[in-house]
Design a protein around this motif. Structure first.
Motif, mmCIF file in Angstrom:
data_model
loop_
_atom_site.group_PDB
_atom_site.id
_atom_site.type_symbol
_atom_site.label_atom_id
_atom_site.label_comp_id
_atom_site.label_asym_id
_atom_site.label_seq_id
_atom_site.Cartn_x
_atom_site.Cartn_y
_atom_site.Cartn_z
ATOM 1 N N MET A 1 0.841 -1.201 0.000
ATOM 2 C CA MET A 1 0.000 0.000 0.000
ATOM 3 C C MET A 1 0.873 1.247 0.000
ATOM 4 S SD MET A 1 -2.899 1.227 2.766
ATOM 5 C CE MET A 1 -3.880 -0.248 2.515
ATOM 6 N N LYS A 2 0.498 2.239 -0.799
ATOM 7 C CA LYS A 2 1.256 3.480 -0.882
ATOM 8 C C LYS A 2 1.282 4.195 0.468
ATOM 9 C CE LYS A 2 -0.618 7.062 -2.955
ATOM 10 N NZ LYS A 2 -1.139 7.961 -4.018
ATOM 11 N N LYS A 3 2.455 4.677 0.865
ATOM 12 C CA LYS A 3 2.605 5.423 2.109
ATOM 13 C C LYS A 3 2.524 6.918 1.816
ATOM 14 C CE LYS A 3 3.489 1.647 4.436
ATOM 15 N NZ LYS A 3 2.501 1.088 5.384
ATOM 16 N N ILE A 4 1.814 7.635 2.644
ATOM 17 C CA ILE A 4 1.648 9.072 2.432
ATOM 18 C C ILE A 4 1.996 9.851 3.696
ATOM 19 C CG2 ILE A 4 -0.155 8.661 0.717
ATOM 20 C CD1 ILE A 4 -2.208 9.629 2.842
ATOM 21 N N THR A 5 2.051 11.159 3.545
ATOM 22 C CA THR A 5 2.232 12.072 4.668
ATOM 23 C C THR A 5 0.896 12.751 4.950
ATOM 24 O OG1 THR A 5 4.554 12.504 4.135
ATOM 25 C CG2 THR A 5 3.420 14.149 5.493
ATOM 26 N N ILE A 6 0.469 12.715 6.199
ATOM 27 C CA ILE A 6 -0.794 13.346 6.595
ATOM 28 C C ILE A 6 -0.479 14.521 7.510
ATOM 29 C CG2 ILE A 6 -3.027 13.028 7.724
ATOM 30 C CD1 ILE A 6 -2.751 10.019 7.108
ATOM 31 N N ALA A 7 -0.832 15.724 7.074
ATOM 32 C CA ALA A 7 -0.571 16.952 7.833
ATOM 33 C C ALA A 7 -1.879 17.478 8.406
ATOM 34 C CB ALA A 7 0.074 17.997 6.925
ATOM 35 N N ILE A 8 -1.927 17.620 9.724
ATOM 36 C CA ILE A 8 -3.137 18.108 10.388
ATOM 37 C C ILE A 8 -2.823 19.410 11.116
ATOM 38 C CG2 ILE A 8 -4.975 17.585 12.032
ATOM 39 C CD1 ILE A 8 -4.413 14.632 11.622
ATOM 40 N N ASP A 9 -3.421 20.499 10.656
ATOM 41 C CA ASP A 9 -3.252 21.796 11.294
ATOM 42 C C ASP A 9 -4.583 22.249 11.876
ATOM 43 O OD1 ASP A 9 -0.467 22.444 10.708
ATOM 44 O OD2 ASP A 9 -1.097 22.515 8.611
ATOM 45 N N GLY A 10 -4.525 23.289 12.693
ATOM 46 C CA GLY A 10 -5.766 23.830 13.221
ATOM 47 C C GLY A 10 -5.572 24.544 14.538
ATOM 48 N N PHE A 11 -6.674 25.075 15.025
ATOM 49 C CA PHE A 11 -6.658 25.834 16.271
ATOM 50 C C PHE A 11 -6.460 24.904 17.472
ATOM 51 C CE2 PHE A 11 -8.952 28.486 13.256
ATOM 52 C CZ PHE A 11 -8.402 29.738 13.492
ATOM 53 N N SER A 12 -6.124 25.487 18.606
ATOM 54 C CA SER A 12 -5.924 24.697 19.817
ATOM 55 C C SER A 12 -7.219 24.012 20.241
ATOM 56 C CB SER A 12 -5.411 25.584 20.962
ATOM 57 O OG SER A 12 -6.386 26.542 21.317
ATOM 58 N N SER A 13 -7.075 22.836 20.823
ATOM 59 C CA SER A 13 -8.205 22.089 21.381
ATOM 60 C C SER A 13 -9.272 21.728 20.345
ATOM 61 C CB SER A 13 -8.841 22.859 22.551
ATOM 62 O OG SER A 13 -7.892 23.109 23.550
ATOM 63 N N THR A 14 -8.835 21.460 19.121
ATOM 64 C CA THR A 14 -9.771 20.971 18.097
ATOM 65 C C THR A 14 -9.682 19.450 17.961
ATOM 66 O OG1 THR A 14 -8.098 21.544 16.442
ATOM 67 C CG2 THR A 14 -9.961 23.044 16.679
ATOM 68 N N GLY A 15 -8.902 18.818 18.813
ATOM 69 C CA GLY A 15 -8.803 17.363 18.760
ATOM 70 C C GLY A 15 -7.834 16.855 17.710
ATOM 71 N N LYS A 16 -6.877 17.702 17.305
ATOM 72 C CA LYS A 16 -5.903 17.305 16.284
ATOM 73 C C LYS A 16 -5.112 16.071 16.718
ATOM 74 C CE LYS A 16 -3.638 21.189 16.247
ATOM 75 N NZ LYS A 16 -4.404 21.890 17.309
ATOM 76 N N SER A 17 -4.626 16.111 17.957
ATOM 77 C CA SER A 17 -3.798 15.014 18.442
ATOM 78 C C SER A 17 -4.585 13.714 18.560
ATOM 79 C CB SER A 17 -3.179 15.374 19.801
ATOM 80 O OG SER A 17 -2.317 16.483 19.678
ATOM 81 N N THR A 18 -5.813 13.815 19.036
ATOM 82 C CA THR A 18 -6.652 12.622 19.166
ATOM 83 C C THR A 18 -6.868 11.975 17.803
ATOM 84 O OG1 THR A 18 -7.815 13.498 21.105
ATOM 85 C CG2 THR A 18 -8.919 11.759 19.863
ATOM 86 N N LEU A 19 -7.219 12.776 16.820
ATOM 87 C CA LEU A 19 -7.423 12.264 15.472
ATOM 88 C C LEU A 19 -6.134 11.686 14.900
ATOM 89 C CD1 LEU A 19 -9.070 11.908 12.885
ATOM 90 C CD2 LEU A 19 -8.483 14.273 12.277
#
Length: 229
Positions: free
Chosen positions: A1-19
């Motif tokens: 399976m192809k490997k990709i880079t997933i970049a998650i940005d956003g405001f504080s406390s939007t659950g970025k780390s959990t996702l």
């Protein structure tokens, strides 16, 4: 399976780390919490008295950067990697409201950003990585195959953060947390170096009324669409 880079940005406390953790676990990818890196640097500078309510000694902070050694170490019991500062686990210490009050100010310093961005780019050379932060899709990985931008109302985010801190036994008020969220939003979006902005190719997700499961399933489908192109 192809490997990709997933970049998650956003405001504080939007659950970025959990996702990001959910995706990394599901896909078998490496997860990097860049916010923890900035928090660890902030914690170190606070411990040395170079950032306080009354002053920020930028010269001392920049001069001290070579003394700051950061690494993530996987904790099998917790199921994720914890932040280590100069060989000591500081995962709990960096998650306090006190550190939150100063982290955006430390992140404004160009020399701090340059040091951490270099480390982050090195971590992602082999792809198969999920990284969240404020400038991942715009600065760290501008060529990431999937870019997400997370947002939600300030009140919703403050409530999430407040509940999280109370659950950890910290004595805070909702008003304090809301003020911190709003102040961080302002600093993050108005700093001169790498301000928080949505990358032109990023997909915006407002999760104000979305459950963690709904959000994860939505984004997982996005990942599968990208991988299968």
């Amino acid at each position: 399976m192809k490997k990709i880079t997933i970049a998650i940005d956003g405001f504080s406390s939007t659950g970025k780390s959990t996702l990001a953790k959910q995706l990394a676990t599901k896909l078998g990818y490496v997860y990097v919490d860049t916010g923890a890196m900035y928090r660890a640097v902030t914690y170190y500078m606070m411990q040395n008295g170079w950032v306080t309510d009354n002053a920020l000694d930028k010269e001392a902070i920049v001069n001290a950067l070579p003394n700051v050694k950061l690494h993530f170490q996987f904790n099998a019991e917790l199921g994720f990697a914890e932040m280590y500062l100069n060989g000591v686990c500081v995962e709990q210490e960096i998650r306090t409201l006190e550190v939150s009050r100063f982290v955006s100010k430390i992140a404004e310093i160009s020399e701090v950003r340059a040091k951490l961005v270099e480390q982050q780019q090195e971590m992602g050379k082999e792809k198969a990585i999920v990284m969240d932060g404020r400038d991942i899709g715009t600065v760290v990985f501008p060529d990431a195959e999937l870019k997400l931008f997370m947002t939600a109302s300030a009140e919703t985010r403050a409530k999430r953060r407040f509940d999280e801190l109370v659950e950890k036994g910290q004595h805070v008020t909702f008003a304090e947390v809301l003020q911190n969220v709003q102040e961080r939003d302002y600093i993050d979006t108005n700093r001169e170096d790498s301000p928080l902005v949505k990358a032109s190719s990023a997909i915006e997700i407002d999760n104000s009324s979305m459950s963690k499961t709904e959000q994860f399933e939505l984004v997982l489908q996005m990942v599968q669409d990208v991988v299968n192109r």
